[in-house]
Design an enzyme around this catalytic site. Structure first.
Site, PDB file in Angstrom:
ATOM      1  N   ASP A  85       0.877  -1.160   0.000  1.00  0.00           N
ATOM      2  CA  ASP A  85       0.000   0.000   0.000  1.00  0.00           C
ATOM      3  C   ASP A  85       0.920   1.217   0.000  1.00  0.00           C
ATOM      4  O   ASP A  85       2.091   1.128   0.383  1.00  0.00           O
ATOM      5  CB  ASP A  85      -0.946   0.008   1.204  1.00  0.00           C
ATOM      6  CG  ASP A  85      -2.120   0.959   0.965  1.00  0.00           C
ATOM      7  OD1 ASP A  85      -2.050   1.770   0.017  1.00  0.00           O
ATOM      8  OD2 ASP A  85      -3.113   0.904   1.720  1.00  0.00           O
TER       9      ASP A  85
HETATM   10  C1  BGC Z   1      -4.907   3.420   0.010  1.00  0.00           C
HETATM   11  C2  BGC Z   1      -5.014   2.425  -1.142  1.00  0.00           C
HETATM   12  C3  BGC Z   1      -4.791   3.149  -2.446  1.00  0.00           C
HETATM   13  C4  BGC Z   1      -3.439   3.824  -2.405  1.00  0.00           C
HETATM   14  C5  BGC Z   1      -3.090   4.584  -3.671  1.00  0.00           C
HETATM   15  C6  BGC Z   1      -3.646   4.250  -0.050  1.00  0.00           C
HETATM   16  O1  BGC Z   1      -3.722   5.309   0.854  1.00  0.00           O
HETATM   17  O2  BGC Z   1      -4.959   2.728   1.236  1.00  0.00           O
HETATM   18  O3  BGC Z   1      -6.271   1.804  -1.111  1.00  0.00           O
HETATM   19  O4  BGC Z   1      -4.904   2.259  -3.512  1.00  0.00           O
HETATM   20  O5  BGC Z   1      -3.414   4.757  -1.330  1.00  0.00           O
HETATM   21  O6  BGC Z   1      -3.839   5.735  -3.768  1.00  0.00           O
END
Ligand code: BGC
Length: 756
Positions: free
Chosen positions: A229
């Site tokens: 993530d």
């Molecule tokens: C989120 C993800 C997301 C990623 C990219 C993170 O803060 O938890 O779900 O895909 O950011 O934006």
């Protein structure tokens, strides 16, 4: 592309550079070898492709796209074919926009209604979440672009999301928090898996070898790459070793240099780096070799598809007959959400819509008046606003209040602190309901709310966060052009404190203990026989359905067999409609295993014309009956009788039948003098072995058990004797047996039993 050969030409520095992004959304290119960068983008219910001003919280703008219903809504459709189609449309738009991977679906379990990201997640039930997720992934990937199932694993709160440890026992992980990932890997092989921010039992998900390699790859067979993530990496070297292939976004080369150093110093095997690079490139080339940038993207068509999907997701929670409304009648639409619906949640999944259609716009041409009712921005319903709403409601046949949660109430990044709706909206609903008995509430929210006015209104429609065309769907459902067919993918408790995680949710500091274990959602409410506001699986229709003639292919099976279950679904009402046939399996609790009353193990959505019947068939296998046995480290079926029920909801079961399932696996037992009689008597082998001395044992351990005089048998019944004997360890013979049985002969019996 021969990825292995390509990697063999790369320098160690080049390989390490590929282990993190080149910017917020691209993988690293290697120009010397002609390896291009690939772009990934959020979703998953639309595209959040950012050209400029990248961020992971949906703050900056992205391209104009189509916002489909969020997962909270699509789960309510219980419709695998429909979500597959939605996946196809997302996949095509990815091809058009030259995206290799869309970052979703998000499949974390709704442990508490408070989680700020519940709107992005499917369900409190792992079976439903897994089936919907797998169908979505298959839909997207049929267009030769990848998905990134997220957030692996046990990421069920936003509170302290980047530091908190989800402390969960293995059975609970296996039965509740893992299956949506497991099913998706096994049925749909997502191209990528995104590990979560949190720690799992103390270890960051981004550096957990058990999670990312043993379970995900070795057990489930995942073949793609694991991506972090955004910003989830703590120790990059540990992460590479654990199976975290790609770090996103990037650490300015800092972590790549650390990996390089670790390899140079012999701390990390270069082959592990090669493997990660190969996995990333294999997926990138799968996209690149199938890229079709000429794929058209008809946003208007997708807008209509989005409206259709939203219609299939709406859940009619309550209806005293006021719905469907007649187009000939004067109707008052009340509430700012009628003009500006809330149709998506905040954060990384936030889509920049090319257009939206409100209910008010969709009702053009109908006899609809409008009163704002409340202001979302100021979170108030002034006396004037309420007076205007009441006036319009009085002059109409029915009043429809569009209400729910404003953006600030639920979002990625933080949790809710309560389950209430804005007090101003509750006050408005009370006032309008008092003025017009035909008051209908349409809810726009991503997670359950308390409804203090539920008994006072005539109908309630749960629209969830239904995407940019939700207004069209709402009007279609309200006026009967669409017969509602959604079912709740989660329980609506009466109040927050009823929720099983209430006492522990959020945790203490960075420790979040999942003490309710497997009793999440209806598994808990059912076990406690607790009243809920609306149960899991609930949803009404403008017609009625009957489920009858339940047939099982056998009365008794082994756990290696499958069981075919057939039931007849019939439309017993006056209009065509769809219903969801829900199959639950339950087993009475035993002394050995604590289990839920029942669990969803199958569902199917069927369309039926009035009077029409259709047979619906399910196949159950070992997993349908099994629980996770820690001792075996495997799924296990206790021999015994199981109930297969078919229901309209988890609390409205229509028909049920019993099947006996025999285990073919014996849990290894080791008997000692500390083993109690009850456990020995449950094993036919032990009973046989002890038979020659059983009477002597009983006599020695339960005084008076051989006294057949009337007085004695009245005072101590045979049942009491046995009950007393039950919990006595075998060594009791040594303490209380008065030497009646030689210790050596007992030990000999134990030896024989243990070595059999
Ligand atoms: C989120 C993800 C997301 C990623 C990219 C993170 O803060 O938890 O779900 O895909 O950011 O934006």
């Amino acid at each position: 592309m021969d990825v292995k050969a390509l990697v063999s030409q790369m320098t160690l520095e080049e390989k390490c550079s590929l282990l993190s992004g080149s910017d917020f959304w691209h993988t690293e290119p290697v120009e010397r070898l002609g390896i291009p960068a690939c772009m990934v983008s959020d979703g998953p219910h639309g595209l959040r492709k950012q050209d400029m001003g990248a961020d992971h919280l949906g703050m900056n703008d992205s391209i104009e796209a189509v916002c489909m219903p969020a997962a909270c809504a699509t789960a309510a459709s219980f419709d695998k074919e429909m979500i597959y189609k939605m996946g196809e449309s997302i996949g095509s738009s990815c091809q058009h926009e030259q995206l290799s991977v869309v970052l979703g679906p998000a499949v974390n379990i709704k442990r508490s209604p408070l989680c700020g990201r519940n709107f992005e997640y499917f369900s409190e039930d792992p079976y439903l979440a897994g089936e919907m997720s797998a169908a979505f992934i298959n839909g997207v990937q049929s267009k030769n672009v990848g998905t990134s199932i997220k957030h692996f694993a046990a990421n069920n709160q936003e509170h302290r999301r980047m530091s908190s440890s989800s402390n969960v026992d293995e059975r609970t992980l296996r039965e509740i928090y893992f299956p949506a990932f497991e099913t998706s890997v096994k049925k749909a092989q997502p191209w990528t898996v995104m590990c979560s921010y949190n720690r799992l039992n103390g270890v960051y998900a981004s550096e957990d070898p058990w999670l990312l390699t043993e379970v995900l790859r070795d057990e489930w067979g995942f073949e793609g790459y694991v991506v972090s993530d955004w910003g989830a990496v703590s120790d990059r070297v540990e992460g590479v070793a654990a199976g975290l292939d790609l770090e996103m976004p990037a650490s300015g080369g800092h972590n790549d240099r650390k990996v390089l150093k670790a390899v140079q110093e012999g701390i990390l095997d270069e082959a592990v780096v090669d493997q990660a690079v190969e996995r990333i490139l294999r997926i990138n080339y799968r996209y690149l070799e199938n890229a079709k940038p000429e794929t058209p993207w008809d946003k208007e068509a997708d807008h209509l598809l989005s409206a259709k999907i939203a219609g299939e997701c709406m859940v009619l929670l309550k209806n005293n007959g006021v719905l469907p409304l007649s187009k000939a009648d004067d109707i008052a639409f009340i509430g700012e959400f009628a003009a500006k619906p809330r149709f998506q949640g905040g954060g990384s999944s936030h889509i920049h819509c090319f257009k939206t259609t409100s209910a008010l716009e969709a009702a053009e041409g109908l006899k609809v008046t409008y009163a704002q009712g409340y202001s979302v921005k100021d979170d108030v319903a002034t006396p004037e606003m309420i007076a205007e709403a009441v006036e319009k409601a009085r002059n109409a046949k029915a009043a429809v209040i569009f209400a729910g949660l404003p953006d600030s109430y639920e979002s990625e990044g933080y949790d809710r602190t309560h389950m209430g709706m804005p007090p101003c909206q509750n006050a408005l609903i009370e006032a309008v309901a008092a003025a017009n008995p035909n008051t209908v509430v349409v809810l726009h929210n991503g997670s359950p709310v308390e409804m203090p006015w539920a008994d006072k209104v005539a109908a309630i429609v749960e629209a969830y966060l239904g995407g940019q065309a939700v207004g069209i769907a709402a009007v279609n459902v309200l006026f009967g052009d669409v017969n509602p067919c959604g079912k709740l993918p989660e329980t609506f408790p009466k109040k927050l404190s009823d929720n099983p995680s209430f006492l522990y949710y959020g945790g203490e500091g960075n420790e979040a203990d999942y003490r309710e274990g497997i009793f999440v959602g209806y598994r808990y409410y059912d076990k406690k026989d607790m009243d809920v506001l609306f149960p899991f699986g609930h949803g009404l229709s403008y017609t009625t359905f009957a489920f009858e003639n339940l047939r099982l292919s056998a009365e008794e099976i082994n756990d290696t067999d499958t069981l075919t279950v057939t039931v007849t679904a019939k439309n017993t009402g006056a209009v065509p409609g769809k219903t969801v046939v829900q199959l639950y399996v339950g087993k009475g609790q035993t002394d050995q295993v604590i289990r839920p009353v029942k669990e969803l193990k199958g569902f199917d959505k069927v369309f039926l014309n009035p009077g029409e019947s259709k047979d619906v068939t399910f196949t159950l296998d070992k997993r349908s009956f099994a629980y996770w046995n820690d001792e075996l480290g495997d799924w296990h079926v206790e021999t015994g009788e199981y109930t297969v029920s078919i229901g309209h909801s988890s609390r409205d079961l229509a028909v049920c039948a019993a099947v006996k399932v025999n285990s073919t696996v014996k849990i290894p037992t080791y008997y000692t003098l500390d083993t109690i009689f009850m456990d020995l008597m449950a094993d036919p082998e032990a009973v046989k072995a002890l038979a020659p001395i059983l009477d002597a044992i009983k006599k020695a351990l339960v005084p008076g058990s051989d006294d057949k005089t009337a007085a004695a048998s009245e005072a101590i019944t045979e049942e009491m004797n046995l009950a007393m004997l039950n919990y006595m360890p075998l060594r009791g013979i040594l303490s209380f047996g008065g030497g009646a049985i030689a210790p050596e002969s007992i030990e000999a019996i134990l030896d024989k039993l243990n070595n059999a």
